[in-house]
Structures are given as structure tokens and as C-alpha cells.
Scaffold this motif. Structure first.
Motif, PDB file in Angstrom:
ATOM      1  N   TYR A   1       0.825  -1.209   0.000  1.00  0.00           N
ATOM      2  CA  TYR A   1       0.000   0.000   0.000  1.00  0.00           C
ATOM      3  C   TYR A   1       0.861   1.261   0.000  1.00  0.00           C
ATOM      4  N   ARG A   2       1.921   1.278   0.782  1.00  0.00           N
ATOM      5  CA  ARG A   2       2.777   2.472   0.864  1.00  0.00           C
ATOM      6  C   ARG A   2       3.382   2.819  -0.490  1.00  0.00           C
ATOM      7  N   LYS A   3       3.696   1.804  -1.284  1.00  0.00           N
ATOM      8  CA  LYS A   3       4.232   2.065  -2.620  1.00  0.00           C
ATOM      9  C   LYS A   3       3.203   2.810  -3.469  1.00  0.00           C
TER      10      LYS A   3
ATOM     11  N   GLN B   1       0.718   4.573  -2.315  1.00  0.00           N
ATOM     12  CA  GLN B   1       0.532   5.888  -1.705  1.00  0.00           C
ATOM     13  C   GLN B   1       1.628   6.847  -2.162  1.00  0.00           C
TER      14      GLN B   1
END
Length: 177
Positions: A105-107, A109
Motif C-alpha cells: 500500500y505504501r508504494k 501511496q
């Protein structure tokens, strides 16, 4: 004297013409370099986004396997066709899906844009809810009410996933500047 002035003026015009050409050439080259840098940046950003979106979608495989485990429930709405082993396997796949979504998810984001990151967050939250709902039914026989709840959660995952794909595809299909 007129010939001298004419020669000086002619030389001055020649120098000014050369300077003007040099300035115009420099401006064009500078603009071309900026345009090339923008195009290169846009292509790199698109490649990074594509990789982030694809890595995020690794969780889909696990969700699909979980749905296969509870397929009788999905198809008929009848929890009688689901055994404890199938529930347990489905929960394992959902746990793997939640882990994959959490990792990637952070990628998404970071790669952006915000509307795709928001869609990814909706998928992640839907899978987490689905996982929690399935886990709460791991030890007891599945009641009709819990079966309906699980089906609702599965539909939310599917809808969130479809929206993420739509948003991601829209970004990746935009022409680069």
C-alpha cells in the motif's frame, strides 16, 4: 567616410544577426532539453506507478483463492456446503492477502496520485474487514446471518478492487505530456 560608416554598420548588423541566431538557438535547445526532461520524468513516474500498482495487486490472488474455498457459499448463499477446513484455508489466504496489501500500500501511496491511493486504501480496508469477518467464524458452524455478512464483505472487496483497477488504469492510460 560614408564607406567607413557603411562598413561598420554592415559589420554591426552581421554581429547582431549572429548574436540573435545564437540566442534563438540557445533558447530552442534549452526548451528542447526541458521538454525532454519532462517527458523522461513522466515516463519514469508512469513506470514506477505501474510497478507499485502491480505489486499491490499481488493480494488479489490470495483473495481469489479464499473465494474459491467458500465458493458454495458465494454461489448458493447456503453455508451448509462450507466445511471448517475450507473456512480455515480461506482465512489463511485472506491473511496472506492482507499482508500483501499492507506491504504494498505504501508504494501506491507514494507513487500516487491521491485518487488511486484512496482506492488502494479502500481495497486494503475491505480485505481487512473480510479477513476479520471470516476469522470471527473460524470456530463455529457458519450461520445464515454470518454467511450473509461474509457475502456482503466479499462484495465490498470486489467493488473496491474494481474501483482500484479503474483508477489505476485511468492513470496509466493518460498520455504523457
Amino acid at each position: 567616410m560614408d564607406q567607413g560608416i557603411a562598413a561598420v554598420l554592415g559589420a554591426a548588423v552581421g554581429v547582431l544577426g549572429t548574436l540573435g541566431t545564437a540566442v534563438a538557438t540557445y533558447g530552442a535547445a534549452s526548451r528542447q532539453a526541458r521538454d525532454q526532461a519532462k517527458a523522461t520524468h513522466a515516463q519514469r513516474l508512469r513506470d514506477e506507478r505501474r510497478e507499485a500498482y502491480l505489486s499491490f495487486l499481488e493480494g488479489v490472488t490470495h483473495v481469489e483463492k479464499a473465494l474459491q474455498m467458500i465458493e458454495p457459499l458465494v454461489v448458493s448463499g447456503d453455508p451448509a456446503g462450507i466445511n471448517q477446513l475450507a473456512l480455515s484455508d480461506a482465512i489463511g489466504h485472506l491473511q496472506a492477502a492482507e499482508t500483501a496489501y499492507t506491504l504494498h500500500y505504501r508504494k501506491v501511496q507514494l507513487a500516487g496520485p491521491a485518487k488511486v491511493a484512496e482506492s488502494a486504501l479502500q481495497v486494503w480496508e475491505a480485505v481487512a474487514s473480510f479477513y476479520t469477518g471470516m476469522r470471527s467464524n473460524a470456530t463455529a458452524p457458519l450461520s445464515q446471518e454470518n454467511a450473509r455478512r461474509i457475502l456482503t464483505l466479499a462484495k465490498k472487496v470486489a467493488a473496491a478492487d474494481a474501483e482500484f483497477l479503474k483508477q489505476a488504469r485511468g492513470i496509466l492510460e493518460e498520455p504523457t505530456a
